[in-house]
Design a protein around this motif. Structure first.
Motif, PDB file in Angstrom:
ATOM      1  N   GLN A  63       0.828  -1.199   0.000  1.00 28.60           N
ATOM      2  CA  GLN A  63       0.000   0.000   0.000  1.00 28.60           C
ATOM      3  C   GLN A  63       0.871   1.260   0.000  1.00 28.60           C
ATOM      4  O   GLN A  63       0.574   2.226  -0.721  1.00 28.60           O
ATOM      5  N   ALA A  64       1.938   1.265   0.777  1.00 23.47           N
ATOM      6  CA  ALA A  64       2.824   2.431   0.828  1.00 23.47           C
ATOM      7  C   ALA A  64       3.485   2.663  -0.520  1.00 23.47           C
ATOM      8  O   ALA A  64       3.533   3.799  -1.008  1.00 23.47           O
TER       9      ALA A  64
ATOM     10  N   THR B 228       2.440   1.673  -3.496  1.00 27.20           N
ATOM     11  CA  THR B 228       1.409   2.085  -4.456  1.00 27.20           C
ATOM     12  C   THR B 228       1.060   3.558  -4.276  1.00 27.20           C
ATOM     13  O   THR B 228       0.962   4.310  -5.255  1.00 27.20           O
ATOM     14  N   THR B 229       0.871   3.985  -3.048  1.00 29.12           N
ATOM     15  CA  THR B 229       0.546   5.383  -2.769  1.00 29.12           C
ATOM     16  C   THR B 229       1.667   6.312  -3.217  1.00 29.12           C
ATOM     17  O   THR B 229       1.419   7.345  -3.838  1.00 29.12           O
TER      18      THR B 229
ATOM     19  N   LYS C 202       1.827   6.688  -7.020  1.00 23.71           N
ATOM     20  CA  LYS C 202       0.779   7.548  -7.561  1.00 23.71           C
ATOM     21  C   LYS C 202       1.028   9.017  -7.245  1.00 23.71           C
ATOM     22  O   LYS C 202       0.756   9.882  -8.066  1.00 23.71           O
ATOM     23  N   GLN C 203       1.543   9.311  -6.053  1.00 26.54           N
ATOM     24  CA  GLN C 203       1.696  10.697  -5.615  1.00 26.54           C
ATOM     25  C   GLN C 203       3.002  11.336  -6.086  1.00 26.54           C
ATOM     26  O   GLN C 203       3.081  12.547  -6.174  1.00 26.54           O
TER      27      GLN C 203
ATOM     28  N   HIS D  41       5.831   6.997   5.252  1.00 23.70           N
ATOM     29  CA  HIS D  41       4.808   5.942   5.285  1.00 23.70           C
ATOM     30  C   HIS D  41       5.248   4.782   6.188  1.00 23.70           C
ATOM     31  O   HIS D  41       4.430   4.214   6.901  1.00 23.70           O
TER      32      HIS D  41
END
Length: 121
Positions: free
Chosen positions: A41-42, A44-45, A48-49, A65
């Motif tokens: 999740q970290a 992926t985030t 994207k950012q 994160h």
């Protein structure tokens, strides 16, 4: 006369031991998978950012994160960051050894990879 049916005491002990081993295994394995999903999740985030960011900025974002999610298995230095054109690929490969009983352990090999940017799929 009817024959009695049911579980004998010896049978109950065997079933209880099997259930106990399954529970012990689950209690030891589940945290490794929770950490894997937190890492995924970290990454992926961050992908994207931080499209187009420098590797240092991506590692700093991951460090934030990791602090929040209490991630210990993968440090920012462990991330492999490849930038080709407008695409950034963030990858983390790691192993987790989970001791079970005495000298018996599980070895999990995890791989997290996330692409971002113009050329990402």
């Amino acid at each position: 006369m009817h024959k009695q049916r049911g579980l004998s005491f010896f049978g109950f002990i065997i079933v209880a031991m099997a259930v106990a081993m399954a529970m012990i295994t689950a209690f030891k394995v589940v945290p490794a998978y929770i950490e894997y999903f937190n890492i995924k999740q970290a990454v992926t985030t961050i992908a994207k950012q931080n499209t187009g960011s420098t590797p240092a900025a991506i590692r700093d974002a991951y460090a934030r994160h990791a602090d929040i999610s209490n991630i210990k298995a993968v440090t920012p230095a462990d991330l492999v960051i490849n930038q080709v054109g407008g695409s950034t690929v963030i990858r983390a490969d790691y192993e987790k050894v989970v001791p079970l009983v005495a000298n018996v352990s599980f070895l999990f090999q995890f791989q997290v990879e996330q692409s971002s940017g113009a050329a990402a799929p």
